[in-house]
Design a protein around this motif. Structure first.
Motif: not given
Length: 161
Positions: A119-125, A76-83, A111-114
């Motif tokens: 969600r955020v694009g290739s630069s932050r994936a 959550r602190a890193a901004g990665v959502p549960g979905r 799955g996480v990468y896709l």
């Protein structure tokens, strides 16, 4: 070989299998360790055995709680959502059946990468994927620590009984 020695040997093998199960997600690690210690305590039946079981169960339960809370807070602190993790887990299950041995890890990673790519694009994936992998590793380390502590408690109980 006495019956007690046979039971203790079988319990030791199941505990070892449980420890391997923490690292190889196919096997139920904490459940195997706790169940094996329960069988030993029921067979031995002494107060010491039941105290050992109680301590082991508390350690395993604390490990189960911590293995979800600690990595979840970091994600959550890193901004990665549960979905994102749900999609990673779903593709990990698919990968487990498609690619033997490493499919779970490959599917989770993909799955996480896709999910993060969409969600955020290739630069932050990729950074989000690394955070998710670190969280999965931390979760595994927490569970392994709890299982090792429970197994050590059991070994001490065997020595005391």
């Amino acid at each position: 070989m006495s019956t007690l020695a046979v039971v203790e040997t079988l319990v030791a093998l199941v505990v070892l299998l449980g420890l391997v199960g923490v690292v190889v997600p196919v096997l139920p690690g904490s459940l195997a360790v706790g169940g094996a210690i329960l069988v030993w305590a029921a067979y031995v039946g002494t107060t010491t055995a039941w105290v050992v079981l109680a301590v082991a169960v508390v350690l395993l339960a604390a490990g189960q709680v911590a293995m979800y809370l600690v990595p979840g807070r970091r994600l959550r602190a890193a901004g990665v959502p549960g979905r994102t993790l749900v999609l990673g887990a779903a593709l990990g299950v698919v990968g487990f059946f498609v690619i033997p041995v490493v499919g779970l890890f490959v599917g989770f990673l993909g799955g996480v990468y896709l999910s993060e790519l969409a969600r955020v694009g290739s630069s932050r994936a990729w950074p989000s994927t690394v955070h998710a992998l670190e969280a999965a590793g931390l979760s595994m380390l927490i569970e392994l620590t709890a299982c090792l502590l429970a197994a050590s408690t059991w070994v001490a109980g065997v020595v005391l009984t």
